[in-house]
Design a protein around this motif. Structure first.
Motif, PDB file in Angstrom:
ATOM      1  N   ASN A   1     -57.388   6.808  62.077  1.00 20.44           N
ATOM      2  CA  ASN A   1     -57.936   6.324  63.341  1.00 20.44           C
ATOM      3  C   ASN A   1     -58.323   7.491  64.237  1.00 20.44           C
ATOM      4  OD1 ASN A   1     -58.639   4.395  65.395  1.00 20.44           O
ATOM      5  ND2 ASN A   1     -56.741   4.950  66.428  1.00 20.44           N
TER       6      ASN A   1
ATOM      7  N   SER B   1     -58.605   5.074  56.523  1.00 20.68           N
ATOM      8  CA  SER B   1     -57.538   4.490  57.329  1.00 20.68           C
ATOM      9  C   SER B   1     -57.140   5.393  58.509  1.00 20.68           C
ATOM     10  CB  SER B   1     -56.305   4.186  56.470  1.00 20.68           C
ATOM     11  OG  SER B   1     -55.626   5.367  56.095  1.00 20.68           O
TER      12      SER B   1
ATOM     13  N   LEU C   1     -58.148  -2.016  60.507  1.00 15.58           N
ATOM     14  CA  LEU C   1     -57.571  -0.716  60.174  1.00 15.58           C
ATOM     15  C   LEU C   1     -56.201  -0.851  59.521  1.00 15.58           C
ATOM     16  CD1 LEU C   1     -58.144   2.335  60.369  1.00 15.58           C
ATOM     17  CD2 LEU C   1     -56.894   2.346  62.516  1.00 15.58           C
ATOM     18  N   LYS C   2     -55.427  -1.854  59.920  1.00 12.07           N
ATOM     19  CA  LYS C   2     -54.089  -1.998  59.334  1.00 12.07           C
ATOM     20  C   LYS C   2     -54.167  -2.410  57.867  1.00 12.07           C
ATOM     21  CE  LYS C   2     -51.852  -2.696  63.733  1.00 12.07           C
ATOM     22  NZ  LYS C   2     -51.097  -3.542  64.646  1.00 12.07           N
TER      23      LYS C   2
ATOM     24  N   THR D   1     -46.499  -0.714  54.724  1.00 10.07           N
ATOM     25  CA  THR D   1     -46.949  -0.862  53.339  1.00 10.07           C
ATOM     26  C   THR D   1     -45.775  -1.029  52.375  1.00 10.07           C
ATOM     27  OG1 THR D   1     -48.811   0.586  53.900  1.00 10.07           O
ATOM     28  CG2 THR D   1     -48.395   0.199  51.561  1.00 10.07           C
TER      29      THR D   1
ATOM     30  N   HIS E   1     -52.893   7.191  62.275  1.00  9.15           N
ATOM     31  CA  HIS E   1     -53.373   5.982  61.596  1.00  9.15           C
ATOM     32  C   HIS E   1     -53.296   4.735  62.479  1.00  9.15           C
ATOM     33  CE1 HIS E   1     -53.770   7.802  57.632  1.00  9.15           C
ATOM     34  NE2 HIS E   1     -52.610   8.382  57.821  1.00  9.15           N
TER      35      HIS E   1
ATOM     36  N   GLN F   1     -54.900   1.922  51.422  1.00  5.72           N
ATOM     37  CA  GLN F   1     -54.889   3.351  51.113  1.00  5.72           C
ATOM     38  C   GLN F   1     -53.514   3.810  50.649  1.00  5.72           C
ATOM     39  OE1 GLN F   1     -57.353   4.993  50.292  1.00  5.72           O
ATOM     40  NE2 GLN F   1     -58.115   6.242  51.980  1.00  5.72           N
TER      41      GLN F   1
ATOM     42  N   ASP G   1     -60.407   9.842  54.644  1.00  4.46           N
ATOM     43  CA  ASP G   1     -59.438   8.744  54.629  1.00  4.46           C
ATOM     44  C   ASP G   1     -59.886   7.675  55.622  1.00  4.46           C
ATOM     45  OD1 ASP G   1     -57.286   7.048  54.796  1.00  4.46           O
ATOM     46  OD2 ASP G   1     -55.913   8.527  55.654  1.00  4.46           O
TER      47      ASP G   1
ATOM     48  N   ASP H   1     -56.667  -1.492  56.023  1.00  6.55           N
ATOM     49  CA  ASP H   1     -57.099  -0.232  55.406  1.00  6.55           C
ATOM     50  C   ASP H   1     -55.905   0.660  55.095  1.00  6.55           C
ATOM     51  OD1 ASP H   1     -59.717  -1.030  55.648  1.00  6.55           O
ATOM     52  OD2 ASP H   1     -60.173   0.221  57.390  1.00  6.55           O
ATOM     53  N   VAL H   2     -54.993   0.750  56.061  1.00  2.00           N
ATOM     54  CA  VAL H   2     -53.800   1.575  55.877  1.00  2.00           C
ATOM     55  C   VAL H   2     -52.981   1.071  54.695  1.00  2.00           C
ATOM     56  CG1 VAL H   2     -51.557   2.172  56.899  1.00  2.00           C
ATOM     57  CG2 VAL H   2     -53.637   2.336  58.282  1.00  2.00           C
TER      58      VAL H   2
END
Length: 256
Positions: free
Chosen positions: A169, A167, A3-4, A72, A119, A10, A165, A6-7
């Motif tokens: 959660n 990302s 997921l991180k 990011t 997220h 995105q 989205d 993905d974040v």
């Protein structure tokens, strides 16, 4: 891919759109967050998952030093351009993970986090990290989208957010936030609930949702039960998805 990652993917693609996003830069929740803070001007403030930098920018004139942290790099670059463009120089920008903050214990008077925890894969770890880096009696100013207490509404909202989205959660229930904070050593001092209107097209476009998926998501929402349509105030005109209403909370919690 976790997921991180993905974040990062995105928000790396969407960094500039988050700086210019109306719902992020003009929200009345941001005004309330600032009003809830107790500030004399000498505070050090950490803004976790700073995103487009709107919260860091809003607090910079009132505190001694702001540290803006984000997972990011592209978001940090966009935030720095935005904030320095507004003339603020008392801000440091640091790449880092909300669940493993790269800061020593009890280093900040205030921690803010706005429209981001949904997220985080391990939100309880995030709350524990905020508690760790705050000084005793420090302020945690939290602002995020939440879901209603009823499970059907919870499922619907988290389904459409994850669809739009990848990302995303989880948006948590208000009761879940209050419990997590108190179980982590915080005292709930003040909280407010806000309605949030989401315009369907900008909401999808901000995450670069492909047109075919956007159409499928619109059909899913148009096909929701009347109970869900009523709760989320889903607006459909000429068979087109126009908007829906979600909710957010802003919470001030004190480290005891």
């Amino acid at each position: 891919m976790d997921l991180k990652n993905d974040v990062q993917n995105q928000f790396g693609k969407s960094a500039d759109s988050y700086v210019s996003s109306t719902i992020h830069k003009d929200g009345k929740d941001l005004v309330k967050l600032r009003e809830m803070a107790s500030i004399i001007g000498e505070e050090t403030l950490l803004d976790v998952a700073t995103g487009g930098g709107h919260t860091a920018n809003a607090f910079a004139p009132y505190v001694k030093l702001v540290t803006a942290v984000d997972l990011t790099p592209e978001m940090l670059t966009a935030a720095e351009k935005f904030i320095k463009g507004n003339g603020h120089r008392n801000i440091d920008f640091v790449q880092g993970d909300a669940e493993n903050l790269p800061f020593p214990n009890e280093g900040f008077d205030i921690v803010t986090c706005r429209i981001a925890p949904h997220h985080f894969p391990n939100v309880k770890k995030f709350v524990e990290e905020v508690h760790r880096v705050l000084k005793k009696n420090g302020q945690f100013l939290l602002d995020d989208n939440v879901v209603p207490e009823e499970d059907d509404f919870d499922l619907f909202y988290n389904t459409i957010e994850k669809w739009r989205d990848y990302s995303h959660n989880r948006a948590w229930k208000k009761s879940e936030w209050l419990r997590m904070l108190e179980m982590s050593g915080f005292e709930i001092y003040e909280w407010h609930r806000f309605d949030k209107i989401f315009r369907f097209d900008p909401w999808c476009n901000r995450m670069n949702l492909p047109q075919d998926e956007k159409e499928k998501l619109a059909e899913y929402m148009k096909g929701a039960s009347q109970k869900i349509k009523n709760k989320f105030k889903i607006v459909i005109e000429a068979d087109e998805m126009i908007s829906f209403q979600g909710e957010a909370v802003v919470i001030k919690a004190i480290k005891r």
